[in-house]
Design an enzyme around this catalytic site. Structure first.
Site, PDB file in Angstrom:
ATOM      1  N   CYS A 157     -13.223  61.548  -9.151  1.00  0.00           N
ATOM      2  CA  CYS A 157     -12.788  61.942 -10.422  1.00  0.00           C
ATOM      3  C   CYS A 157     -11.942  63.353 -10.357  1.00  0.00           C
ATOM      4  O   CYS A 157     -11.197  63.189 -10.999  1.00  0.00           O
ATOM      5  CB  CYS A 157     -13.821  61.627 -11.563  1.00  0.00           C
ATOM      6  SG  CYS A 157     -15.374  62.685 -11.092  1.00  0.00           S
ATOM      7  N   HIS A 195     -13.277  66.605 -16.852  1.00  0.00           N
ATOM      8  CA  HIS A 195     -13.526  67.800 -15.863  1.00  0.00           C
ATOM      9  C   HIS A 195     -12.145  68.447 -16.116  1.00  0.00           C
ATOM     10  O   HIS A 195     -11.158  68.398 -16.102  1.00  0.00           O
ATOM     11  CB  HIS A 195     -13.231  67.079 -14.476  1.00  0.00           C
ATOM     12  CG  HIS A 195     -14.363  66.234 -14.001  1.00  0.00           C
ATOM     13  ND1 HIS A 195     -15.728  66.278 -14.841  1.00  0.00           N
ATOM     14  CD2 HIS A 195     -14.501  65.454 -12.920  1.00  0.00           C
ATOM     15  CE1 HIS A 195     -16.620  65.930 -14.275  1.00  0.00           C
ATOM     16  NE2 HIS A 195     -16.024  65.140 -13.188  1.00  0.00           N
TER      17      HIS A 195
END
Length: 337
Positions: free
Chosen positions: A127, A242
């Site tokens: 990710c 993130h």
């Protein structure tokens, strides 16, 4: 229409996959939700229908065109080859196959042509890597990169449901006045109101497995095996999204204006960059979206050929489920499935 199986259908990424297959109107004929034996008997909802979950076994893939793996790496290692032998194309989200030279590691906006060399299994990147390469690709097209330095600030959902619950529990305990370091089992230290200078596990060279994955995967996706990529990965008390602070160095000077224009033209990237008005991407902005958000684009003060970027993306969507579904869409478009 394609017959589609989802291994790990009852997990967080599996749920997101099913929702995206429905929302993006992917041409699903038959849907087969699969999971471990303990989830057999539960159901998933797809297009208004309640579908029983079956056990993921080597014999479960007959008649499937596509199989998504949103489960553990060990399950993928065990079952993905069986799915490929059954004639399906596997799209795997775990780290199991990412660095296998026979397996394409794909972000469809960045390296779609790598799909043509698949041999039954395709890997979707970490990710954190996905958000990074989404921003690097249009910049590398302006001028070849010579070095990339990355610090990540990663949400707890990247670790899993138990990490989300641990952050919630620690936050409640702190609000209720508990003193000292709060109980923790998922992470080695308290995550609430804290920053942990590691993600995953440490290796012999004192880098973590997450850091080494980010470096190796970036090189493979970009087709730049010798690109210097160095990094520190951290975990922060954020549920979803993130963030990455990135210094990119180039062969020639790339101005912030050039970078903003190239990034804004790149599919799947959105420039959010007006710092004097406090307009920049944050994890809250990225959560629930599929775009990679880029801001704080500025020259490095120590190297005229360097640019700083701030990159944020939803680690459960583009960082996981959306990228996998986009790979499937690209396979259909390219008539490779």
């Amino acid at each position: 229409m394609k017959n589609v199986a989802v291994v790990g259908a009852t997990g967080a990424v599996g749920h997101e996959l099913l929702a995206l297959l429905e929302a993006r109107n992917f041409p699903v004929g038959r849907l087969l939700p699969l999971a471990s034996a303990r989830s057999v008997g539960s159901v998933v909802t797809f297009r208004g229908e309640q579908i029983p979950v079956q056990e993921a076994t080597p014999d479960a893939f007959a008649g499937m065109d596509l199989v998504f793996f949103a489960a553990t790496g060990s399950l993928s290692r065990e079952l993905a080859p069986a799915a490929a032998r059954a004639g399906a194309v596997v799209i795997d989200k775990s780290s199991t196959w990412r660095m296998d030279p026979e397996v394409p590691l794909v972000v469809p906006e960045v390296n779609p042509e790598d799909l043509r060399r698949h041999k039954g299994i395709i890997s979707s990147p970490n990710c954190t890597t996905i958000g990074l390469v989404m921003a690097l690709k249009p910049l590398h097209d302006l001028s070849p990169m010579t070095r990339v330095i990355v610090t990540t600030m990663q949400a707890v959902s990247g670790t899993g449901k138990e990490a989300i619950e641990e952050l919630e529990a620690q936050t409640r305990a702190w609000v209720e006045g508990h003193e000292g370091e709060l109980p923790h089992t998922v992470y080695k230290r308290q995550i609430a109101f804290n920053v942990l200078p590691y993600a995953e596990t440490f290796t012999d060279n004192l880098y973590t497995t997450e850091e080494l994955k980010l470096s190796a995967e970036t090189r493979k996706i970009m087709g730049l095996p010798n690109l210097p990529v160095t990094m520190t990965c951290t975990r922060v008390p954020v549920f979803v999204g993130h963030s990455e602070s990135v210094l990119v160095e180039f062969e020639r000077k790339v101005t912030p204006a050039e970078a903003r224009e190239a990034l804004s033209r790149f599919p799947g990237v959105k420039v959010v960059d007006d710092p004097f008005q406090f307009v920049f991407p944050t994890a809250i902005d990225a959560a629930g979206t599929d775009d990679t958000l880029v801001g704080r684009i500025r020259e490095d003060l120590t190297n005229e050929k360097g640019l700083w970027l701030w990159i944020v993306s939803d680690n459960l969507r583009k960082g996981a489920a959306t990228n996998a579904v986009q790979i499937a869409e690209k396979l259909v478009e390219m008539q490779l499935v």
